[in-house]
Every structure is written in C-alpha cells, then in structure tokens.
Design an enzyme around this catalytic site. Structure first.
Site, PDB file in Angstrom:
ATOM      1  CB  ALA A  66     -29.411  15.446 -15.190  1.00 12.64           C
ATOM      2  CD  GLU A 114     -25.057  20.739 -19.001  1.00 16.33           C
ATOM      3  OE1 GLU A 114     -25.645  19.949 -18.239  1.00 16.33           O
ATOM      4  OE2 GLU A 114     -25.095  20.634 -20.238  1.00 16.33           O
TER       5      GLU A 114
HETATM    6  N1  COA Z   1     -28.423  11.471  -9.867  1.00 20.13           N
HETATM    7  C1  COA Z   1     -29.057  10.737  -8.944  1.00 20.13           C
HETATM    8  N2  COA Z   1     -28.512  10.419  -7.760  1.00 20.13           N
HETATM    9  C2  COA Z   1     -27.268  10.866  -7.505  1.00 20.13           C
HETATM   10  C3  COA Z   1     -26.560  11.642  -8.414  1.00 20.13           C
HETATM   11  C4  COA Z   1     -27.184  11.954  -9.657  1.00 20.13           C
HETATM   12  N3  COA Z   1     -26.589  12.695 -10.584  1.00 20.13           N
HETATM   13  N4  COA Z   1     -25.341  11.937  -7.893  1.00 20.13           N
HETATM   14  C5  COA Z   1     -25.330  11.378  -6.671  1.00 20.13           C
HETATM   15  N5  COA Z   1     -26.476  10.729  -6.432  1.00 20.13           N
HETATM   16  C6  COA Z   1     -26.849   9.953  -5.245  1.00 20.13           C
HETATM   17  C7  COA Z   1     -26.089   8.646  -5.193  1.00 20.13           C
HETATM   18  O1  COA Z   1     -26.722   7.664  -6.015  1.00 20.13           O
HETATM   19  C8  COA Z   1     -26.202   8.323  -3.722  1.00 20.13           C
HETATM   20  O2  COA Z   1     -27.471   7.794  -3.455  1.00 20.13           O
HETATM   21  P1  COA Z   1     -27.608   6.502  -2.461  1.00 20.13           P
HETATM   22  O3  COA Z   1     -27.181   7.027  -1.127  1.00 20.13           O
HETATM   23  O4  COA Z   1     -29.060   6.175  -2.537  1.00 20.13           O
HETATM   24  O5  COA Z   1     -26.694   5.451  -3.007  1.00 20.13           O
HETATM   25  C9  COA Z   1     -26.149   9.697  -3.052  1.00 20.13           C
HETATM   26  O6  COA Z   1     -26.442  10.637  -4.072  1.00 20.13           O
HETATM   27  C10 COA Z   1     -24.761  10.031  -2.510  1.00 20.13           C
HETATM   28  O7  COA Z   1     -23.807   9.862  -3.562  1.00 20.13           O
HETATM   29  P2  COA Z   1     -22.548   8.852  -3.502  1.00 20.13           P
HETATM   30  O8  COA Z   1     -22.289   8.355  -4.868  1.00 20.13           O
HETATM   31  O9  COA Z   1     -22.758   7.819  -2.425  1.00 20.13           O
HETATM   32  O10 COA Z   1     -21.411   9.852  -3.034  1.00 20.13           O
HETATM   33  P3  COA Z   1     -19.861   9.708  -3.332  1.00 20.13           P
HETATM   34  O11 COA Z   1     -19.200  10.731  -2.478  1.00 20.13           O
HETATM   35  O12 COA Z   1     -19.396   8.305  -3.207  1.00 20.13           O
HETATM   36  O13 COA Z   1     -19.693  10.133  -4.864  1.00 20.13           O
HETATM   37  C11 COA Z   1     -20.125  11.488  -6.817  1.00 20.13           C
HETATM   38  C12 COA Z   1     -20.059  11.435  -5.281  1.00 20.13           C
HETATM   39  C13 COA Z   1     -20.650  12.861  -7.205  1.00 20.13           C
HETATM   40  C14 COA Z   1     -18.737  11.288  -7.396  1.00 20.13           C
HETATM   41  C15 COA Z   1     -21.063  10.359  -7.326  1.00 20.13           C
HETATM   42  O14 COA Z   1     -22.285  10.436  -6.606  1.00 20.13           O
HETATM   43  C16 COA Z   1     -21.372  10.455  -8.794  1.00 20.13           C
HETATM   44  O15 COA Z   1     -20.543  10.081  -9.611  1.00 20.13           O
HETATM   45  N6  COA Z   1     -22.588  10.941  -9.136  1.00 20.13           N
HETATM   46  C17 COA Z   1     -23.027  11.034 -10.506  1.00 20.13           C
HETATM   47  C18 COA Z   1     -22.379  12.211 -11.178  1.00 20.13           C
HETATM   48  C19 COA Z   1     -22.793  12.301 -12.637  1.00 20.13           C
HETATM   49  O16 COA Z   1     -22.468  11.455 -13.452  1.00 20.13           O
HETATM   50  N7  COA Z   1     -23.517  13.380 -12.963  1.00 20.13           N
HETATM   51  C20 COA Z   1     -23.918  13.674 -14.301  1.00 20.13           C
HETATM   52  C21 COA Z   1     -25.221  13.077 -14.618  1.00 20.13           C
HETATM   53  S1  COA Z   1     -25.634  13.385 -16.304  1.00 20.13           S
END
Ligand code: COA
Length: 260
Positions: A66, A114
């Site tokens: 999300a 999910e």
């Molecule tokens: N919601 C909003 N934005 C998200 C997102 C999410 N769930 N997951 C990734 N993004 C965004 C990041 O903020 C980033 O944006 P930015 O470029 O403006 O900083 C972009 O997507 C790329 O992600 P990034 O974190 O730079 O990639 P990464 O390879 O370093 O890490 C993840 C990938 C998936 C491990 C990491 O993005 C992450 O932990 N995301 C959240 C996952 C999460 O907790 N999901 C459950 C939500 S309830």
C-alpha cells in the site's frame, strides 16, 4: 476507458492487467485500487476474456505495498475505509468468474503480497521477494493477509511471516506453498502466458464452475462440499461446451468451446 494507474491489454482471450506506478514500485493508493476494481468488473463481463494475468510495471516490483505516503495522511476511520476498499477489490479478484494468475515480477510486499494471494495462482520470478512488513511500520495487514495467508499456508508459518515482517525469497515462498513456481525473470510472462493459454483452451464454463466449487468448498464442511460439487457437475452437463467436449473427444479433434 482511460486509466491513470493501470494498463489493461487483451489478446486471444487473455487479459493482462499491469499495475503501472513504477516510480513508487507500483504501490497501491485508493485510486489504483479503484481502477483495479473497475477493471475486474469489466473483465468479469467480457465473455472474450478467459484468463487474467496480473503483474507490475518494470522489472523491480510486482507491488511494493500500500502507498505509504498516501497512508501517512489517513485518520483512523479513513484507514478503515481504505482497508475495506482493498479487501473489497481483492475479493472481486478472488471471486472473478475466470482464473487470475499473479505474475510476481519482483517485490510483492504488504498489499502486493495480499494482491497476489487474492489471485488463483502465483508464479514468481527468481528476483521476487514476498512479505508482510506492516508490523515493522506499526500497523497490521489490512487487505486480507490475516485471513488469506492462514488459508494458503499453515497458520504457524503465516504467523511467523506476519509477526516478523521477514522478506521471503521466491524459492522460500515456493517451499511454504505461497507461490506455485519460480522461473527466470526473463521467462516469467512467457511461462504465465503458456499456462493461461492451456486454461483458455479448456471449457470456460467448466473452469469457472471449478473455481466456484473450490472457493465455495473452502468455506464448507466436506460433505456439503461434495454435494455442492455434484450440483455443479450437473450444471456442466447443461452446457453446449459439454456437448462439444464429448463429441470432439469421440471425433478425435480439438474442441472449440464457445462458453455456452
Ligand atoms: N509506498 C510508497 N512509496 C513506495 C513504496 C510504498 N509501499 N515502496 C517503495 N516506494 C517508493 C520509495 O519511497 C522510492 O521513492 P523515491 O524514489 O521517491 O524515494 C521508490 O519507490 C523506489 O523505492 P526504493 O526504496 O528507493 O527502492 P529500494 O530498492 O531501495 O527498496 C523496497 C525497495 C521495496 C525494499 C523499499 O522501497 C521498501 O521497503 N518499500 C516499502 C515496503 C513496505 O513496507 N510495504 C508495505 C506497506 S504497508
């Protein structure tokens, strides 16, 4: 219809729905969920479509959850509404009158995992990572994981995944039964298309009835499930597809099912 956050393509009875927000790793906000819901309504009524594949844009993520920025602004009652929206849309997928295959092409976290769980079949690329990291953000899973994951894998494994926020490799997800197959990234769509084509070549009403019997049966005791299966078996015998299936077998030719 024009979409802002998804792509919808159809070819030879197979629809591909792509979550198209690659700048945020295809994270789900309310508008994206609403578009997925509208697309499912359309696909449900599209008699040319026999199988749906759901995937994410780019090669890094299926859906990374999300949308955290969207959720940051939510008050408690708005969060409840957002959870209900996700649950309702994902139930549309689960109850769609045709099979849905999740082509998990990278991160499938939180709402992404999910979404994959609401699909009938999950195929993961080797680089896929699946998990439910909500508790690490101080919230719980709200688009069905506390209910669907326990039905898909054993409850102890589901609890471990939901309590620890651990990310599982594609292979680890396959071992616990969360994904059916793991394939090289470059071959993911081809693998899913081949499976979709094999399903699409079968009687569409028979496939639909099978999905109904399985889904309904999971909520029934075994005896009621058998009765339900027999009822559905009877329904299949009322279709033109059944006549075509039997006569093509006897004529030693390929069946041409019309979904009637
Ligand atoms: N919601 C909003 N934005 C998200 C997102 C999410 N769930 N997951 C990734 N993004 C965004 C990041 O903020 C980033 O944006 P930015 O470029 O403006 O900083 C972009 O997507 C790329 O992600 P990034 O974190 O730079 O990639 P990464 O390879 O370093 O890490 C993840 C990938 C998936 C491990 C990491 O993005 C992450 O932990 N995301 C959240 C996952 C999460 O907790 N999901 C459950 C939500 S309830």
């Amino acid at each position: 219809m024009g979409w802002n956050n998804i792509l919808l393509e159809k070819e030879n009875g197979i629809a591909i729905l792509t979550i198209n927000r690659s700048d945020v790793l295809n994270a789900l906000d309310a508008e994206t969920l609403q578009e997925i819901g509208m697309a499912m309504d359309q696909l449900d009524n599209d008699y040319e479509v026999r199988v749906v594949i759901v995937t994410g844009a780019g090669n890094k993520a299926f859906v990374a959850g999300a949308d955290i920025l969207f959720m940051q602004k939510l008050r408690p009652l708005e969060a409840k509404k957002f959870s209900r929206l996700g649950q309702t849309v994902f139930s549309k997928i689960e109850n769609l009158s045709k099979p849905v295959i999740a082509a998990v092409n990278g991160f499938a976290l939180g709402g992404g995992c999910e979404l994959a769980m609401a699909c009938d079949i999950r195929i993961a690329s080797e680089n896929a990572k699946l998990g439910q990291p909500e508790v690490s953000l101080g919230i719980n899973a709200g688009f069905g994981a506390t209910q669907r994951l326990t039905r898909l894998v054993n409850p102890g494994i589901a609890k471990e995944m939901l309590f620890t926020a651990d990310m599982y490799s594609a292979e680890a997800a396959r071992r616990i039964g969360l994904v059916n197959h793991v394939v090289p990234s470059a071959e993911l769509m081809k693998f899913c298309m081949n499976m979709a084509k094999r399903i699409a070549a079968c009687g569409p009403i028979a496939v639909q009835l099978t999905k109904e019997a399985i889904n309904d049966g999971l909520e029934m005791d075994l005896e009621k499930g058998f009765i339900h299966e027999a009822d559905i078996f009877g329904v299949a015998f009322s279709t033109e597809d059944r006549d075509e299936g039997f006569s093509s077998y006897l004529d030693k030719r390929k069946p041409e099912f019309k979904g009637r």
